[in-house]
Design a protein around this motif. Structure first.
Motif, PDB file in Angstrom:
ATOM      1  N   PRO A 122       0.785  -1.236   0.000  1.00 59.23           N
ATOM      2  CA  PRO A 122       0.000   0.000   0.000  1.00 59.23           C
ATOM      3  C   PRO A 122       0.815   1.284   0.000  1.00 59.23           C
ATOM      4  O   PRO A 122       0.329   2.327  -0.447  1.00 59.23           O
ATOM      5  N   GLU A 123       2.058   1.261   0.486  1.00 60.69           N
ATOM      6  CA  GLU A 123       2.871   2.470   0.544  1.00 60.69           C
ATOM      7  C   GLU A 123       3.574   2.772  -0.773  1.00 60.69           C
ATOM      8  O   GLU A 123       4.196   3.827  -0.919  1.00 60.69           O
ATOM      9  N   ALA A 124       3.469   1.887  -1.743  1.00 58.94           N
ATOM     10  CA  ALA A 124       4.168   2.078  -3.017  1.00 58.94           C
ATOM     11  C   ALA A 124       3.369   2.967  -3.954  1.00 58.94           C
ATOM     12  O   ALA A 124       2.135   3.001  -3.910  1.00 58.94           O
ATOM     13  N   THR A 125       4.088   3.687  -4.817  1.00 56.47           N
ATOM     14  CA  THR A 125       3.471   4.350  -5.952  1.00 56.47           C
ATOM     15  C   THR A 125       3.385   3.316  -7.066  1.00 56.47           C
ATOM     16  O   THR A 125       4.408   2.808  -7.520  1.00 56.47           O
ATOM     17  N   THR A 126       2.184   2.963  -7.470  1.00 54.16           N
ATOM     18  CA  THR A 126       2.027   1.930  -8.498  1.00 54.16           C
ATOM     19  C   THR A 126       1.581   2.567  -9.806  1.00 54.16           C
ATOM     20  O   THR A 126       0.965   3.627  -9.822  1.00 54.16           O
ATOM     21  N   PHE A 127       1.908   1.910 -10.906  1.00 50.54           N
ATOM     22  CA  PHE A 127       1.534   2.411 -12.213  1.00 50.54           C
ATOM     23  C   PHE A 127       1.476   1.263 -13.202  1.00 50.54           C
ATOM     24  O   PHE A 127       2.073   0.197 -12.977  1.00 50.54           O
ATOM     25  N   THR A 128       0.740   1.458 -14.279  1.00 48.69           N
ATOM     26  CA  THR A 128       0.721   0.484 -15.364  1.00 48.69           C
ATOM     27  C   THR A 128       1.844   0.843 -16.324  1.00 48.69           C
ATOM     28  O   THR A 128       1.850   1.933 -16.898  1.00 48.69           O
ATOM     29  N   SER A 129       2.795  -0.055 -16.458  1.00 46.03           N
ATOM     30  CA  SER A 129       3.975   0.235 -17.257  1.00 46.03           C
ATOM     31  C   SER A 129       3.617   0.425 -18.721  1.00 46.03           C
ATOM     32  O   SER A 129       2.727  -0.232 -19.257  1.00 46.03           O
ATOM     33  N   GLY A 130       4.343   1.339 -19.372  1.00 41.86           N
ATOM     34  CA  GLY A 130       4.151   1.549 -20.796  1.00 41.86           C
ATOM     35  C   GLY A 130       4.903   0.555 -21.645  1.00 41.86           C
ATOM     36  O   GLY A 130       4.934   0.671 -22.871  1.00 41.86           O
ATOM     37  N   LEU A 131       5.517  -0.442 -21.011  1.00 45.83           N
ATOM     38  CA  LEU A 131       6.310  -1.425 -21.749  1.00 45.83           C
ATOM     39  C   LEU A 131       5.440  -2.617 -22.122  1.00 45.83           C
ATOM     40  O   LEU A 131       5.501  -3.676 -21.523  1.00 45.83           O
ATOM     41  N   GLU A 132       4.604  -2.426 -23.154  1.00 46.77           N
ATOM     42  CA  GLU A 132       3.678  -3.495 -23.546  1.00 46.77           C
ATOM     43  C   GLU A 132       4.402  -4.757 -23.981  1.00 46.77           C
ATOM     44  O   GLU A 132       3.866  -5.865 -23.908  1.00 46.77           O
ATOM     45  N   TRP A 133       5.641  -4.607 -24.427  1.00 48.67           N
ATOM     46  CA  TRP A 133       6.376  -5.759 -24.929  1.00 48.67           C
ATOM     47  C   TRP A 133       6.871  -6.681 -23.808  1.00 48.67           C
ATOM     48  O   TRP A 133       7.453  -7.723 -24.066  1.00 48.67           O
ATOM     49  N   LEU A 134       6.617  -6.289 -22.548  1.00 45.79           N
ATOM     50  CA  LEU A 134       7.023  -7.164 -21.441  1.00 45.79           C
ATOM     51  C   LEU A 134       6.319  -8.508 -21.506  1.00 45.79           C
ATOM     52  O   LEU A 134       6.856  -9.530 -21.114  1.00 45.79           O
ATOM     53  N   ARG A 135       5.082  -8.500 -22.013  1.00 46.27           N
ATOM     54  CA  ARG A 135       4.317  -9.738 -22.060  1.00 46.27           C
ATOM     55  C   ARG A 135       3.838  -9.948 -23.488  1.00 46.27           C
ATOM     56  O   ARG A 135       3.111  -9.133 -24.043  1.00 46.27           O
ATOM     57  N   SER A 136       4.242 -11.062 -24.090  1.00 46.05           N
ATOM     58  CA  SER A 136       3.861 -11.335 -25.475  1.00 46.05           C
ATOM     59  C   SER A 136       2.421 -11.814 -25.545  1.00 46.05           C
ATOM     60  O   SER A 136       2.008 -12.688 -24.806  1.00 46.05           O
ATOM     61  N   GLU A 137       1.662 -11.216 -26.454  1.00 42.01           N
ATOM     62  CA  GLU A 137       0.277 -11.641 -26.649  1.00 42.01           C
ATOM     63  C   GLU A 137       0.132 -12.507 -27.904  1.00 42.01           C
ATOM     64  O   GLU A 137      -0.903 -13.094 -28.143  1.00 42.01           O
ATOM     65  N   THR A 138       1.205 -12.577 -28.708  1.00 41.17           N
ATOM     66  CA  THR A 138       1.106 -13.292 -29.981  1.00 41.17           C
ATOM     67  C   THR A 138       1.518 -14.746 -29.862  1.00 41.17           C
ATOM     68  O   THR A 138       0.816 -15.639 -30.302  1.00 41.17           O
ATOM     69  N   ASP A 139       2.656 -14.994 -29.257  1.00 44.12           N
ATOM     70  CA  ASP A 139       3.159 -16.364 -29.155  1.00 44.12           C
ATOM     71  C   ASP A 139       3.839 -16.540 -27.811  1.00 44.12           C
ATOM     72  O   ASP A 139       5.041 -16.739 -27.726  1.00 44.12           O
ATOM     73  N   ALA A 140       3.030 -16.459 -26.751  1.00 45.04           N
ATOM     74  CA  ALA A 140       3.584 -16.498 -25.389  1.00 45.04           C
ATOM     75  C   ALA A 140       4.301 -17.800 -25.096  1.00 45.04           C
ATOM     76  O   ALA A 140       5.179 -17.861 -24.244  1.00 45.04           O
ATOM     77  N   GLU A 141       3.931 -18.859 -25.794  1.00 44.71           N
ATOM     78  CA  GLU A 141       4.522 -20.173 -25.516  1.00 44.71           C
ATOM     79  C   GLU A 141       5.964 -20.250 -25.983  1.00 44.71           C
ATOM     80  O   GLU A 141       6.767 -20.993 -25.431  1.00 44.71           O
ATOM     81  N   HIS A 142       6.309 -19.465 -27.038  1.00 44.19           N
ATOM     82  CA  HIS A 142       7.640 -19.577 -27.623  1.00 44.19           C
ATOM     83  C   HIS A 142       8.475 -18.306 -27.480  1.00 44.19           C
ATOM     84  O   HIS A 142       9.675 -18.341 -27.725  1.00 44.19           O
ATOM     85  N   ASP A 143       7.879 -17.198 -27.092  1.00 41.08           N
ATOM     86  CA  ASP A 143       8.615 -15.947 -26.950  1.00 41.08           C
ATOM     87  C   ASP A 143       9.247 -15.855 -25.571  1.00 41.08           C
ATOM     88  O   ASP A 143       8.684 -16.305 -24.575  1.00 41.08           O
ATOM     89  N   ILE A 144      10.424 -15.238 -25.521  1.00 42.70           N
ATOM     90  CA  ILE A 144      11.064 -14.965 -24.245  1.00 42.70           C
ATOM     91  C   ILE A 144      10.332 -13.801 -23.590  1.00 42.70           C
ATOM     92  O   ILE A 144      10.142 -12.755 -24.202  1.00 42.70           O
ATOM     93  N   ALA A 145       9.889 -13.992 -22.355  1.00 38.78           N
ATOM     94  CA  ALA A 145       9.137 -12.957 -21.648  1.00 38.78           C
ATOM     95  C   ALA A 145      10.021 -12.318 -20.583  1.00 38.78           C
ATOM     96  O   ALA A 145      10.821 -12.987 -19.929  1.00 38.78           O
ATOM     97  N   VAL A 146       9.885 -11.016 -20.419  1.00 33.36           N
ATOM     98  CA  VAL A 146      10.612 -10.315 -19.370  1.00 33.36           C
ATOM     99  C   VAL A 146       9.960 -10.607 -18.031  1.00 33.36           C
ATOM    100  O   VAL A 146       8.737 -10.502 -17.890  1.00 33.36           O
ATOM    101  N   GLY A 147      10.743 -10.995 -17.064  1.00 31.85           N
ATOM    102  CA  GLY A 147      10.209 -11.351 -15.755  1.00 31.85           C
ATOM    103  C   GLY A 147      10.126 -10.165 -14.819  1.00 31.85           C
ATOM    104  O   GLY A 147       9.063  -9.821 -14.322  1.00 31.85           O
ATOM    105  N   ARG A 148      11.249  -9.522 -14.565  1.00 31.92           N
ATOM    106  CA  ARG A 148      11.274  -8.391 -13.641  1.00 31.92           C
ATOM    107  C   ARG A 148      12.362  -7.411 -14.064  1.00 31.92           C
ATOM    108  O   ARG A 148      13.390  -7.796 -14.613  1.00 31.92           O
TER     109      ARG A 148
END
Length: 270
Positions: free
Chosen positions: A188-214
């Motif tokens: 609760p004490e954190a400033t949270t935001f929705t990141s503008g880095l849409e490429w962090l999570r692949s929507e096209t081929d999530a099974e085979h694309d390397i995904a950014v973890g953190r």
């Protein structure tokens, strides 16, 4: 997993915890029966009968087996919860002993110079999680974290984030609005935001694309970026330090995408 496979896995883990093969087999064998003699134990474990007694003596000394001195002798495993706690205590004691011994080892070389810029690699979720927790714990001014995989925001990491001193600013980015809400509830004490880095999570081929973890930046001088490999789901990371490190500069600017500038902990008040 079959019963035999479970037994084999248990034997393997016990050996990793320090038991020898026959000792591990005897203990697992005794968990399958209320009590057993050396003859019966040899039959169900394939351990030579002449080696049963040596294994049992070791197990008894470690508090894992009880002996009834009848004729013939009867053996039984201690309750599972008790055995697990005993092994945990022994393992933690050995880890502490190892830490103390390594800490006392004399350094071969003394390097008075500290590197201004360093980049290292880490592999494995446990190792990377430990490094992440350590970075948070050592923060003096600022923690910026972007979570690309919700599973990596563990209870232990949340505990470290919630334990930051009042003077340390904390901003956490998520890849979706729902994830942002969950993070805000957890920290609760954190400033949270929705990141503008849409490429962090692949929507096209999530099974085979390397995904950014953190992605993490500490005090604008240390950073950690991890990725999840698509085939093995192994987490790999690079970790860097140094105020002048170009990767730190890039990471800082990338990670702030989606964060309101006026609430960006990296901005200097004008």
């Amino acid at each position: 997993m079959t019963r035999n496979e479970n037994a084999e896995e248990a034997i393997d883990v016990l050996q990793e915890l320090g038991l020898k093969e026959y000792e591990a087999k005897c203990f697992v064998g005794l968990t399958r029966v209320p009590t057993g003699t050396a003859k019966k134990l040899s039959e169900i474990t394939d351990v030579p009968r002449t080696r049963i007694y040596d294994a049992i003596r070791v197990l008894e000394a470690q508090g894992l087996v009880e002996i009834q001195h009848s004729s013939p002798q009867q053996f039984r495993a201690v309750p599972l919860a008790e055995a697990t706690e005993t092994l945990r205590d022994q393992y933690e004691s050995r880890v502490e002993q190892l830490h103390d011994a390594l800490e006392a080892v004399e350094s071969v070389e003394s390097d008075a110079k500290s590197s201004v810029q360093e980049v290292w690699t880490l592999t494995g979720q446990t190792a990377i999680a430990n490094r992440t927790n350590e970075l948070v714990e050592d923060a003096d001014d600022e923690v910026v974290l972007v979570v690309g995989n919700d599973e990596l925001l563990t209870d232990e990491l949340v505990e470290h984030l919630n334990s930051l001193p009042d003077g340390v600013s904390l901003a956490i980015g998520a890849v979706s609005g729902s994830a942002q809400t969950e993070i805000q509830d957890a920290v609760p004490e954190a400033t949270t935001f929705t990141s503008g880095l849409e490429w962090l999570r692949s929507e096209t081929d999530a099974e085979h694309d390397i995904a950014v973890g953190r992605l993490m930046l500490i005090d604008r001088s240390s950073f950690l970026v991890s990725s999840i490999m698509p085939d093995t789901h192994t987490e790999q990371a690079i970790f860097g330090t140094g105020v002048g490190n170009g990767l730190v500069v890039v990471a800082r600017r990338l990670m702030a995408q989606g964060l309101v500038p006026s609430r960006d902990p990296g901005q200097v008040d004008g």
